[in-house]
Design a protein around this motif. Structure first.
Motif, mmCIF file in Angstrom:
data_model
loop_
_atom_site.group_PDB
_atom_site.id
_atom_site.type_symbol
_atom_site.label_atom_id
_atom_site.label_comp_id
_atom_site.label_asym_id
_atom_site.label_seq_id
_atom_site.Cartn_x
_atom_site.Cartn_y
_atom_site.Cartn_z
ATOM 1 N N ALA A 152 5.317 -0.318 50.065
ATOM 2 C CA ALA A 152 5.636 -1.598 50.196
ATOM 3 C C ALA A 152 6.910 -1.930 50.620
ATOM 4 O O ALA A 152 8.741 -1.025 50.527
ATOM 5 N N LEU A 153 7.873 -2.739 51.758
ATOM 6 C CA LEU A 153 9.064 -3.081 52.314
ATOM 7 C C LEU A 153 10.286 -2.860 51.231
ATOM 8 O O LEU A 153 11.758 -2.675 51.593
ATOM 9 N N GLU A 154 10.543 -3.800 50.128
ATOM 10 C CA GLU A 154 10.649 -3.794 49.276
ATOM 11 C C GLU A 154 11.378 -3.039 48.518
ATOM 12 O O GLU A 154 12.441 -2.307 47.779
ATOM 13 N N ASP A 155 10.460 -1.418 48.269
ATOM 14 C CA ASP A 155 10.485 -0.197 48.288
ATOM 15 C C ASP A 155 11.619 0.729 48.338
ATOM 16 O O ASP A 155 12.673 1.513 48.141
ATOM 17 N N LEU A 156 12.136 -0.021 49.803
ATOM 18 C CA LEU A 156 13.344 1.279 50.458
ATOM 19 C C LEU A 156 14.471 0.832 49.387
ATOM 20 O O LEU A 156 15.426 1.328 49.394
ATOM 21 N N ALA A 157 14.764 -0.263 49.073
ATOM 22 C CA ALA A 157 15.962 -0.357 48.344
ATOM 23 C C ALA A 157 15.382 0.094 46.611
ATOM 24 O O ALA A 157 16.319 -0.715 45.851
ATOM 25 N N ASP A 158 14.586 0.875 46.315
ATOM 26 C CA ASP A 158 14.534 1.045 45.035
ATOM 27 C C ASP A 158 15.667 2.584 44.708
ATOM 28 O O ASP A 158 15.524 3.246 45.775
ATOM 29 N N PRO A 159 15.963 2.623 43.337
ATOM 30 C CA PRO A 159 16.766 4.003 43.776
ATOM 31 C C PRO A 159 16.463 5.061 43.380
ATOM 32 O O PRO A 159 16.826 6.085 44.290
ATOM 33 N N ARG A 160 14.838 4.988 43.843
ATOM 34 C CA ARG A 160 13.947 6.305 44.218
ATOM 35 C C ARG A 160 14.545 6.845 45.410
ATOM 36 O O ARG A 160 14.660 7.707 46.082
ATOM 37 N N TRP A 161 14.706 5.913 45.983
ATOM 38 C CA TRP A 161 15.133 6.044 47.723
ATOM 39 C C TRP A 161 16.918 5.950 48.062
ATOM 40 O O TRP A 161 16.662 5.577 49.169
ATOM 41 N N ARG A 162 17.742 5.541 47.501
ATOM 42 C CA ARG A 162 18.923 5.583 47.689
ATOM 43 C C ARG A 162 19.600 6.564 48.328
ATOM 44 O O ARG A 162 19.177 7.743 48.049
ATOM 45 N N GLY A 163 20.883 5.966 48.939
ATOM 46 C CA GLY A 163 20.643 7.165 49.542
ATOM 47 C C GLY A 163 20.211 7.740 50.794
ATOM 48 O O GLY A 163 19.796 8.920 51.707
ATOM 49 N N ALA A 164 19.017 7.299 51.075
ATOM 50 C CA ALA A 164 17.909 8.420 51.970
ATOM 51 C C ALA A 164 17.263 7.030 53.409
ATOM 52 O O ALA A 164 17.363 7.852 54.358
ATOM 53 N N LEU A 165 17.833 6.029 53.674
ATOM 54 C CA LEU A 165 17.544 5.318 54.706
ATOM 55 C C LEU A 165 18.922 5.108 55.639
ATOM 56 O O LEU A 165 19.802 5.322 55.190
ATOM 57 N N VAL A 166 18.475 5.238 56.738
ATOM 58 C CA VAL A 166 19.839 5.122 57.914
ATOM 59 C C VAL A 166 18.913 3.930 58.769
ATOM 60 O O VAL A 166 17.632 4.580 58.816
ATOM 61 N N VAL A 167 19.606 2.979 59.348
ATOM 62 C CA VAL A 167 19.297 2.456 60.557
ATOM 63 C C VAL A 167 20.306 1.338 61.300
ATOM 64 O O VAL A 167 21.252 2.308 61.161
ATOM 65 N N GLN A 168 19.766 0.263 62.113
ATOM 66 C CA GLN A 168 21.063 -0.062 63.309
ATOM 67 C C GLN A 168 21.322 -1.060 62.922
ATOM 68 O O GLN A 168 20.849 -2.227 62.718
ATOM 69 N N ASP A 169 23.120 -1.138 63.620
ATOM 70 C CA ASP A 169 23.192 -2.703 63.718
ATOM 71 C C ASP A 169 22.292 -3.198 64.372
ATOM 72 O O ASP A 169 22.588 -3.518 65.909
ATOM 73 N N PRO A 170 22.315 -4.779 63.961
ATOM 74 C CA PRO A 170 21.342 -5.496 64.730
ATOM 75 C C PRO A 170 21.815 -6.204 66.451
ATOM 76 O O PRO A 170 21.964 -6.689 67.115
ATOM 77 N N ALA A 171 23.322 -6.216 65.915
ATOM 78 C CA ALA A 171 24.395 -7.008 67.024
ATOM 79 C C ALA A 171 25.064 -5.689 68.075
ATOM 80 O O ALA A 171 24.603 -6.296 69.353
ATOM 81 N N THR A 172 24.370 -4.518 67.918
ATOM 82 C CA THR A 172 24.716 -3.565 68.964
ATOM 83 C C THR A 172 23.177 -2.770 69.383
ATOM 84 O O THR A 172 23.322 -2.248 69.561
ATOM 85 N N SER A 173 22.385 -3.265 68.466
ATOM 86 C CA SER A 173 21.012 -2.479 68.936
ATOM 87 C C SER A 173 20.092 -2.748 69.178
ATOM 88 O O SER A 173 19.305 -3.510 67.792
ATOM 89 N N SER A 174 19.015 -2.887 69.693
ATOM 90 C CA SER A 174 17.659 -3.828 70.347
ATOM 91 C C SER A 174 16.883 -3.141 68.291
ATOM 92 O O SER A 174 16.053 -4.164 68.526
ATOM 93 N N PRO A 175 16.339 -2.195 68.880
ATOM 94 C CA PRO A 175 15.809 -1.276 67.754
ATOM 95 C C PRO A 175 16.690 -2.100 66.145
ATOM 96 O O PRO A 175 15.808 -2.321 65.008
ATOM 97 N N GLY A 176 17.736 -2.001 66.296
ATOM 98 C CA GLY A 176 18.220 -2.428 64.491
ATOM 99 C C GLY A 176 18.194 -3.740 64.468
ATOM 100 O O GLY A 176 17.610 -4.698 63.207
ATOM 101 N N LEU A 177 17.719 -4.574 65.734
ATOM 102 C CA LEU A 177 18.007 -6.491 65.715
ATOM 103 C C LEU A 177 16.436 -6.562 65.317
ATOM 104 O O LEU A 177 15.196 -7.686 64.197
ATOM 105 N N GLN A 178 15.297 -5.807 65.769
ATOM 106 C CA GLN A 178 13.648 -5.606 65.598
ATOM 107 C C GLN A 178 13.489 -5.419 64.156
ATOM 108 O O GLN A 178 12.711 -6.238 63.656
ATOM 109 N N PHE A 179 14.190 -4.618 63.520
ATOM 110 C CA PHE A 179 13.715 -4.334 61.767
ATOM 111 C C PHE A 179 14.697 -5.256 61.018
ATOM 112 O O PHE A 179 13.904 -6.131 59.821
ATOM 113 N N LEU A 180 15.040 -6.225 61.527
ATOM 114 C CA LEU A 180 16.232 -6.898 60.966
ATOM 115 C C LEU A 180 15.256 -8.281 61.125
ATOM 116 O O LEU A 180 14.304 -9.455 59.629
ATOM 117 N N ALA A 181 14.657 -8.442 62.499
ATOM 118 C CA ALA A 181 13.715 -9.199 62.526
ATOM 119 C C ALA A 181 12.191 -8.850 61.155
ATOM 120 O O ALA A 181 11.360 -10.417 60.932
#
Length: 343
Positions: A152-181
């Motif tokens: 589930a999307l909320e799982d990404l904030a679970d401590p089991r996946w602490r420090g596992a995820l990298v995302v892009q800044d939605p202000a400067t990145s098209s996929p970053g904005l898509q993920f924010l949306a």
């Protein structure tokens, strides 16, 4: 063939060939068609050479960053464009461009064959013609040794996946904005803000763009993050470039996904509006659509377009979401996201 010129943001690189005489390009000096694109635009050289020869034209590609950057650039030059055609405006950047009067109407010959949902994603307006689409999701390094994956999307904030995820800044990145949306669409007002606060507390890493996230921070390429925001077609690209039997990465596809639709439009005030329209028709030709998976690694807009065998790794069974938002709403998302991540 009358030669292609590809113009980087700061440096012009002439990539064409010398004219070999009137038989190569006709008796008249070839006209020039300027196309403003994002940096990821690509196509088969032989195919472009055919268009140039048929229309006695030299095509110049002006690379202007990602979708957000090229739209901002076109707005600054609205009415007096640096190019004749813009390709790469998407479903979250088109509002601002239309409001600024960047485009003029053009009815593509095959517009009636495009799916209604793709047309609607960019406003259903004749100023914009969908060419391709893609989905942004979480990609996972299958060789990173993760014992379990988020479901589930909320799982990404679970401590089991602490420090596992990298995302892009939605202000400067098209996929970053898509993920924010996507988080806005799935979690709603209040929920998406809480989710990003939790991600920040879970040591999410943010990069300016997709290249740094995927090729520097992702464990597949020597980084320390086994989860990365990328495209659902990225595993297929791994197979293609690595000449592999199966991909070393996968997409979670554990929740509905937003479709990112990319479109082309004739720029208002273009020097060559007729050629620009012809290029849009060319982008909807069978041959151009068929080469999209192998050059830009996204999905062709026209249904029934044949795809290569390795493209099966890009097919996901996730439900497709639609989210329409005004330019003001998108600006607010980015502003609130920035405030959350800088606390």
């Amino acid at each position: 063939m009358c030669g292609l010129r590809r113009v980087a943001p700061a440096v012009a690189i002439v990539c064409g060939v010398l004219l070999l005489g009137a038989a190569a390009c006709g008796d008249d000096e070839p006209r020039e068609l300027a196309v403003l694109t994002h940096d990821s635009f690509d196509m088969e050289e032989e195919l472009l050479a055919r268009f140039e020869e048929e229309h006695n034209v030299t095509v110049t590609l002006i690379e202007g960053g990602d979708a957000n950057e090229i739209v901002a650039r076109s707005i600054l030059n609205a009415g007096n464009p640096e190019a004749d055609l813009l390709f790469g405006v998407d479903n979250f950047s088109y509002h601002r461009a239309l409001e600024a009067g960047v485009f003029e109407p053009y009815e593509a010959g095959r517009r009636g064959e495009l799916p209604d949902e793709l047309l609607a994603a960019v406003g259903g307006t004749p100023e914009l013609t969908p060419v391709d689409y893609g989905f942004v999701d979480i990609n996972v390094d299958l060789e990173a040794g993760l014992e379990e994956l988020p479901t589930a999307l909320e799982d990404l904030a679970d401590p089991r996946w602490r420090g596992a995820l990298v995302v892009q800044d939605p202000a400067t990145s098209s996929p970053g904005l898509q993920f924010l949306a996507l988080t806005v669409a799935l979690l709603g007002e209040g929920g998406w803000q809480q989710f990003w606060e939790a991600l920040r507390g879970n040591d999410v890493r943010v990069t300016d763009g997709w290249t740094a996230a995927y090729y520097t921070e992702f464990t597949r390429n020597g980084g320390d993050r086994p989860l990365v925001v990328s495209y659902t077609s990225s595993p297929a690209a791994e197979v293609f470039f690595g000449e592999l039997d199966e991909p070393p990465t996968g997409t979670l596809a554990a929740w509905p996904l937003l479709r990112q639709v990319e479109a082309a439009g004739v720029l208002a005030g273009a020097k060559e509006p007729e050629l620009a329209g012809a290029f849009i028709d060319f982008m909807l030709s069978d041959d151009f659509q068929a080469q999209i998976p192998g050059t830009m690694f996204v999905y062709p807009a026209l249904p029934g377009t044949p795809t290569p065998e390795w493209w099966r790794w890009a097919e996901v069974g996730a439900e497709s979401l639609e989210l329409d938002a005004t330019a003001e709403e998108i600006d607010r998302w980015i502003r609130e996201w920035t405030e959350i991540m800088r606390r």
